[in-house]
Each structure stands twice: as structure tokens, then as C-alpha cells.
Scaffold this active site. Structure first.
Site, mmCIF file in Angstrom:
data_model
loop_
_atom_site.group_PDB
_atom_site.id
_atom_site.type_symbol
_atom_site.label_atom_id
_atom_site.label_comp_id
_atom_site.label_asym_id
_atom_site.label_seq_id
_atom_site.Cartn_x
_atom_site.Cartn_y
_atom_site.Cartn_z
ATOM 1 N N LEU A 1 16.553 34.362 -31.481
ATOM 2 C CA LEU A 1 17.595 34.634 -30.599
ATOM 3 C C LEU A 1 18.367 35.859 -31.312
ATOM 4 O O LEU A 1 18.668 35.942 -32.211
ATOM 5 C CB LEU A 1 18.563 33.443 -30.206
ATOM 6 C CG LEU A 1 17.909 32.238 -29.294
ATOM 7 C CD1 LEU A 1 19.252 31.194 -29.292
ATOM 8 C CD2 LEU A 1 17.607 32.815 -28.035
ATOM 9 N N ASP A 2 18.838 36.816 -30.176
ATOM 10 C CA ASP A 2 19.919 37.650 -30.790
ATOM 11 C C ASP A 2 20.847 37.214 -31.437
ATOM 12 O O ASP A 2 21.309 36.189 -31.095
ATOM 13 C CB ASP A 2 20.147 38.753 -29.570
ATOM 14 C CG ASP A 2 19.089 39.578 -29.047
ATOM 15 O OD1 ASP A 2 18.058 39.803 -29.845
ATOM 16 O OD2 ASP A 2 19.141 40.051 -28.043
ATOM 17 N N MET A 3 21.450 37.893 -32.206
ATOM 18 C CA MET A 3 22.907 37.472 -33.143
ATOM 19 C C MET A 3 23.900 37.275 -32.008
ATOM 20 O O MET A 3 24.548 36.083 -32.193
ATOM 21 C CB MET A 3 23.115 38.503 -34.031
ATOM 22 C CG MET A 3 24.531 38.149 -34.731
ATOM 23 S SD MET A 3 25.280 39.565 -35.864
ATOM 24 C CE MET A 3 25.760 40.470 -34.535
#
Length: 224
Positions: free
Chosen positions: A67-69
């Protein structure tokens, strides 16, 4: 390369929560603001996987997807080589099922729809992606309106990615004409400043148990 060439990620104090333990894999909830894997700079080593690996019961954890930050929500990590191999295969062959919750700018008129627009890396503007109908890779997102807030001029959507391109949901919402609030990469009319964080959350994930083949679903409630 000097330290000035790297972005130092602010420390994320929120914990990683274990949602559903299993001998071969773990469902976990990643908080917004935490990297999934370590960054290149020494000060960006704190992340979901290193935190899990520091504990005896999850010290064999390995990443099978990301997942993106800025995105929060449910993830699965493997605890054995067998599980890593099999769950990775499921993601590669689109055998997993997942959906996200997003709050977007403006009132979405239709109740549901499909965005089918191919994507490719926008190399001069990395890490951004762009729509490209000539050489882009197929990218498909199903969406459904969950709630319209006329007073705030916002719409809550359920997003189901059929493909898994980088930044797919963010870019597709922008293409829909309704960027996700708090997104500083794909924004318009100040939408990036209308929320304190990216309002994108992975709410549900279903995989097949790598040992039994049975479907297993885990959910992380959305906080917004």
C-alpha cells in the site's frame, strides 16, 4: 548521492495492528503515513515489514503486495516461503478480491460506474502516472457511491480495482473528475488541501488460504 536527494519520511507513531493471525500469513492494518517496505535512506528504515520482523511471532514476515505510504488499511504478509509463493501468485493472477473507501471532491452524479483507462509511468514527473491509450497498460476500476455530503461538497466511494496499477485509484478518480481529498499528486481546484491526509483506505481483502485453498476475508474499518 547526498542526503538532500532523499525525502525523509516523518515518524509514524500509529501502530501496525494484527487483524487475523494465521500460521502461514497475517492480515494486518497499516496506518496512514507508514511505509510498507524500507526506503533507501537510513532514516526511512521504519516501515510495516521491519516493525513486524522485530517481533518473535512475526519475524519471518515478508511482503507480497504494498500500500502507498499515505494509504491506510488491510494488508496480508506471508510468514513462510510456501505462503509467500502462493499468495504472490494469487495477486499476480488477480485471484484476490479487495475494495477501498475514498472520499472525493465534489458530488458524483451517477451511482456507480467503471473507469477503463490504460496507464503508464509519467517518467518526467515521477512517481506520477498518466493515462496513455497508445502504450499504457490496462487499468480498470469499478466504483460505487456510498454517501453524498452536499454540505461539504464531498462524495464517499467504494472503489474496487480490477487491475493493480501503481496509483490507479488516485489517477482514475481524477479522470472521473473527482480527485481523492488530500492527494498531492493527482489534484485539482485545491483538493489536496481539503483533508489532513489522503482519504483512501483499503477496507477489505480476500485471499485463498495457501494451505487449504479456502477463501479468507479480513477487514479494517475505515476511520473517515
Amino acid at each position: 548521492m547526498s542526503n538532500k536527494d532523499y525525502h525523509i519520511v516523518p515518524f509514524c507513531a500509529a501502530p501496525v495492528r494484527i487483524i487475523k493471525p494465521n500460521k502461514n500469513f497475517l492480515f494486518v492494518a497499516k496506518p496512514a503515513g507508514l511505509l510498507t517496505i524500507p526506503g533507501r535512506h537510513e532514516e526511512n528504515k521504519d516501515c510495516l515489514i521491519t516493525r513486524l520482523q522485530q517481533h518473535p511471532k512475526s519475524n519471518t514476515a515478508t511482503v507480497v503486495h504494498r500500500l502507498d505510504m499515505a494509504t491506510s488499511g488491510i494488508m496480508v504478509v506471508a510468514l513462510s516461503k510456501m505462503a509467500h509463493r502462493e499468495i504472490s501468485r494469487q495477486f499476480e493472477h488477480r485471484e484476490t478480491q479487495k475494495h477501498y473507501i475514498a472520499v472525493v471532491d465534489g458530488i458524483v452524479a451517477e451511482d456507480n460506474g467503471i473507469i477503463d483507462k490504460p496507464m503508464i509511468a509519467d517518467w518526467p514527473n515521477r512517481p506520477k502516472q498518466k493515462i496513455d491509450f497508445e502504450v499504457g497498460k490496462k487499468a480498470v476500476t469499478e466504483w460505487e457511491v456510498l454517501e453524498r455530503n452536499v454540505e461539504k461538497n464531498q462524495t464517499k466511494l467504494k472503489l474496487t480495482p480490477i487491475t493493480g496499477r501503481s496509483h490507479q485509484l488516485r489517477l482514475h478518480c481524477l479522470e472521473l473528475g473527482h480527485p481523492i481529498l488530500g492527494c498531492n499528486l493527482y489534484s485539482k481546484d485545491g483538493s489536496e488541501s481539503k483533508a489532513p491526509r489522503l482519504l483512501l483506505h483499503a477496507e477489505s481483502l480476500t485471499i485463498k488460504d495457501p494451505k487449504t485453498g479456502q477463501a479468507v476475508t479480513a477487514k479494517a474499518p475505515c476511520a473517515f
